[in-house]
Design an enzyme around this catalytic site. Structure first.
Site, PDB file in Angstrom:
ATOM      1  N   CYS A 189      81.146  53.425  76.068  1.00 46.77           N
ATOM      2  CA  CYS A 189      82.370  52.919  75.779  1.00 46.77           C
ATOM      3  C   CYS A 189      82.300  51.485  76.593  1.00 46.77           C
ATOM      4  O   CYS A 189      82.546  50.953  77.601  1.00 46.77           O
ATOM      5  CB  CYS A 189      83.310  53.339  76.739  1.00 46.77           C
ATOM      6  SG  CYS A 189      85.018  53.102  76.241  1.00 46.77           S
TER       7      CYS A 189
ATOM      8  N   GLN B 224      64.439  53.670  60.388  1.00 48.39           N
ATOM      9  CA  GLN B 224      63.638  53.452  61.705  1.00 48.39           C
ATOM     10  C   GLN B 224      62.175  53.801  61.590  1.00 48.39           C
ATOM     11  O   GLN B 224      61.481  53.263  62.557  1.00 48.39           O
ATOM     12  CB  GLN B 224      64.077  53.967  62.835  1.00 48.39           C
ATOM     13  CG  GLN B 224      65.775  53.386  63.187  1.00 48.39           C
ATOM     14  CD  GLN B 224      65.735  52.023  63.812  1.00 48.39           C
ATOM     15  OE1 GLN B 224      64.937  51.537  64.212  1.00 48.39           O
ATOM     16  NE2 GLN B 224      66.810  51.451  63.948  1.00 48.39           N
TER      17      GLN B 224
ATOM     18  N   ASN C 294      68.337  55.929  65.739  1.00 47.28           N
ATOM     19  CA  ASN C 294      68.360  54.502  66.118  1.00 47.28           C
ATOM     20  C   ASN C 294      69.027  54.140  67.484  1.00 47.28           C
ATOM     21  O   ASN C 294      68.484  53.090  68.024  1.00 47.28           O
ATOM     22  CB  ASN C 294      69.121  53.659  65.109  1.00 47.28           C
ATOM     23  CG  ASN C 294      70.678  54.068  64.790  1.00 47.28           C
ATOM     24  OD1 ASN C 294      70.539  55.441  64.489  1.00 47.28           O
ATOM     25  ND2 ASN C 294      71.480  53.429  65.042  1.00 47.28           N
TER      26      ASN C 294
ATOM     27  N   SER D 136      64.898  49.837  54.927  1.00 46.08           N
ATOM     28  CA  SER D 136      65.427  48.602  55.119  1.00 46.08           C
ATOM     29  C   SER D 136      64.301  47.585  55.527  1.00 46.08           C
ATOM     30  O   SER D 136      63.789  47.860  56.591  1.00 46.08           O
ATOM     31  CB  SER D 136      66.577  48.624  55.966  1.00 46.08           C
ATOM     32  OG  SER D 136      67.088  47.569  56.258  1.00 46.08           O
ATOM     33  N   ALA D 137      64.152  46.491  54.859  1.00 48.35           N
ATOM     34  CA  ALA D 137      63.036  45.683  55.277  1.00 48.35           C
ATOM     35  C   ALA D 137      63.274  44.865  56.608  1.00 48.35           C
ATOM     36  O   ALA D 137      62.247  44.535  57.233  1.00 48.35           O
ATOM     37  CB  ALA D 137      62.996  44.436  54.115  1.00 48.35           C
ATOM     38  N   HIS D 138      64.500  44.562  56.976  1.00 48.40           N
ATOM     39  CA  HIS D 138      64.813  43.950  58.178  1.00 48.40           C
ATOM     40  C   HIS D 138      64.373  44.560  59.307  1.00 48.40           C
ATOM     41  O   HIS D 138      64.369  43.995  60.555  1.00 48.40           O
ATOM     42  CB  HIS D 138      66.245  43.336  58.108  1.00 48.40           C
ATOM     43  CG  HIS D 138      67.310  43.946  58.652  1.00 48.40           C
ATOM     44  ND1 HIS D 138      67.685  44.579  59.579  1.00 48.40           N
ATOM     45  CD2 HIS D 138      68.013  45.004  57.695  1.00 48.40           C
ATOM     46  CE1 HIS D 138      68.903  45.301  59.590  1.00 48.40           C
ATOM     47  NE2 HIS D 138      69.024  45.685  58.637  1.00 48.40           N
TER      48      HIS D 138
ATOM     49  N   GLY E 243      69.524  49.746  53.718  1.00 47.50           N
ATOM     50  CA  GLY E 243      69.394  50.919  54.174  1.00 47.50           C
ATOM     51  C   GLY E 243      70.867  51.769  53.672  1.00 47.50           C
ATOM     52  O   GLY E 243      70.810  52.780  53.443  1.00 47.50           O
ATOM     53  N   THR E 244      71.975  50.892  54.072  1.00 46.55           N
ATOM     54  CA  THR E 244      73.174  51.317  54.268  1.00 46.55           C
ATOM     55  C   THR E 244      73.437  51.777  52.500  1.00 46.55           C
ATOM     56  O   THR E 244      73.604  52.947  52.345  1.00 46.55           O
ATOM     57  CB  THR E 244      74.064  50.433  54.524  1.00 46.55           C
ATOM     58  OG1 THR E 244      74.098  50.218  55.864  1.00 46.55           O
ATOM     59  CG2 THR E 244      75.764  50.994  54.049  1.00 46.55           C
TER      60      THR E 244
HETATM   61  N1  PLP Z   1      69.847  53.977  59.221  1.00 47.44           N
HETATM   62  C1  PLP Z   1      69.775  53.641  60.316  1.00 47.44           C
HETATM   63  C2  PLP Z   1      69.058  54.614  61.230  1.00 47.44           C
HETATM   64  C3  PLP Z   1      69.591  52.306  61.019  1.00 47.44           C
HETATM   65  O1  PLP Z   1      69.131  52.011  62.236  1.00 47.44           O
HETATM   66  C4  PLP Z   1      70.144  51.465  60.146  1.00 47.44           C
HETATM   67  C5  PLP Z   1      70.305  49.879  60.807  1.00 47.44           C
HETATM   68  O2  PLP Z   1      70.759  49.802  62.015  1.00 47.44           O
HETATM   69  C6  PLP Z   1      70.586  51.615  58.876  1.00 47.44           C
HETATM   70  C7  PLP Z   1      70.721  53.035  58.554  1.00 47.44           C
HETATM   71  C8  PLP Z   1      71.118  50.863  57.900  1.00 47.44           C
HETATM   72  O3  PLP Z   1      70.313  49.676  57.479  1.00 47.44           O
HETATM   73  P1  PLP Z   1      70.760  48.158  56.924  1.00 47.44           P
HETATM   74  O4  PLP Z   1      71.159  47.306  57.880  1.00 47.44           O
HETATM   75  O5  PLP Z   1      69.783  48.010  56.029  1.00 47.44           O
HETATM   76  O6  PLP Z   1      72.116  48.539  55.981  1.00 47.44           O
END
Ligand code: PLP
Length: 391
Positions: A328, A180, A152, A200-202, A71-72
């Site tokens: 925090c 998500q 998330n 993101s598949a995981h 996803g990143t």
């Molecule tokens: N965007 C959201 C809303 C997420 O929850 C996450 C993962 O925590 C990501 C992006 C990033 O995905 P990845 O872990 O596949 O890089």
């Protein structure tokens, strides 16, 4: 110790079927998909079948699906390429985005001088869409709007179709981080005029290291990783064939069982809310997290009425994994931006946020164990009165 996993918004365990599919792919389809011989072509066919499967799910064309590592990467690619290749000069977003979005935007601001406008959410975590419309009408600069489909940390879901329509009406590009929600709900991009989305598949029992970007063809977005002609030259590099196979199997399982999984997790979520509200006096629920609508069925975000930065660790020692989503959490970590946006100063100083997130494997017994552990830990704390005005 019987361990309990309640951190499924961070990642999900792999399904057995996914592991089997990946092992089979690694054994059989080891060819390089760019090779013209049969080994390569068999791997290529596997990739194209999964691409078609995703395209059918989203009601788009296979050419609009680009495999990435996560996803990143998808979000980075979309935001950076919009600036570098599509002439975007302004980005409208919110402070609630995942770091991979907010940091990409910041990078474009710092390195490319892009103007950035943030829409501040209210204490429920809602974005004012009239404000979005107003901002879009205020400038002639080529604009990208980047607003996540579901948050998330607190689970809020936005009206992605309405946002997409506002963007279209104002001639702006629209990217939504759908990490998500992909494979957790029906998404019809022939009806929702979003330009870019990510997966993101995981997050749905697939492997780590594989995801995809949805890139609407008409936008003409280009890639940022250059090299070979893989993924229609939008993302160079030999494809992660086993990962793609795992993603395909995970998606198939999610779609085939969507009704049953959704029902199960909605029930588990309601059970969690009821039990925690009964047993932990003074507890609150963050954002729209306690609502059945406008919130992910996978996530409940709690606000415990006392300050305990060690709660994640204490639960972990009792064998229960949750996410602190902390205001925090420790001296080392910064307060979560999402919590800073939605909580009052008093709540930030005197309360403890906690994210509990489910999968179709979560049971009521798991939740009972969590509630028992929380009751045990809460005994040692005085409940604070935090009923004051929000910031
Ligand atoms: N965007 C959201 C809303 C997420 O929850 C996450 C993962 O925590 C990501 C992006 C990033 O995905 P990845 O872990 O596949 O890089």
């Amino acid at each position: 110790m019987n361990k309990i996993y309640l951190d499924n918004a961070a990642t999900t365990p792999l399904s057995e079927e996914v592991i089997d599919a990946m092992v089979e792919t690694m054994k059989v389809n080891f060819g390089n998909p760019s090779s013209t011989h049969s080994f390569g072509q068999e791997a290529k066919i596997l990739i194209e079948n999964v691409r078609r499967q995703i395209a059918d799910y989203l009601h788009v064309t296979p050419a609009e699906i680009i495999f990435t590592s996560c996803g990143t990467e998808s979000n980075n690619m979309i935001i950076k390429s919009c600036v570098e290749h599509l002439g975007v000069e302004r980005i409208i977003s919110s402070p609630m985005e995942h770091k991979c979005v907010s940091e990409s935007i910041l990078d474009m601001k710092n390195r490319k001088g892009v103007e950035v406008n943030y829409i501040r959410p209210n204490e429920k975590g809602d974005i004012d869409l009239a404000k979005l419309d107003e901002l879009l009408k205020n400038s002639d600069k080529k604009t990208l709007v980047s607003l996540m489909h579901a948050n998330n940390e607190i689970g809020n879901i936005v009206d992605i179709k309405k946002i997409a329509q506002i963007c279209k009406e104002n001639n702006a590009l629209f990217h939504s981080d759908t990490v998500q929600t992909m494979a957790h709900m029906d998404l019809d991009f022939s009806d929702i005029p979003v330009d870019f989305a990510s997966c993101s598949a995981h997050k749905f029992h697939g492997p780590k290291g594989i995801g995809f970007a949805f890139i609407r063809k008409a936008t003409g977005l280009k890639g940022i990783i250059t090299g070979g002609p893989q993924e229609r030259s939008l993302r160079a590099g030999t494809e992660n064939v086993a990962g793609i196979s795992g993603l395909g199997k995970a998606l198939e399982l999610s779609l085939n069982n969507m009704e049953a999984y959704t029902q199960h997790m909605q029930n588990i979520k309601q059970y969690t809310i009821n039990r925690i509200a009964e047993e932990i006096p003074g507890v609150k629920f963050n954002g729209r997290s306690s609502e059945a609508d406008n919130s992910l069925y996978t996530v409940v975000s709690l606000l415990l009425p006392y300050k305990n930065p060690l709660i994640g660790l204490q639960l972990d020692m009792k064998g229960i994994a949750v996410s602190q989503g902390s205001a925090c959490s420790s001296g080392a970590s910064k307060p979560s931006m999402v919590m800073m946006m939605i909580l009052s100063e008093v709540e930030m100083d005197h309360c403890t946020p906690l994210r509990v997130s489910f999968s179709h494997m979560t049971t009521e017994k798991d939740i009972d164990a969590l509630v028992d552990a929380l009751k045990e830990i809460s005994k040692d704390f005085v409940i604070e009165n935090t009923n004051v005005e929000h910031r």
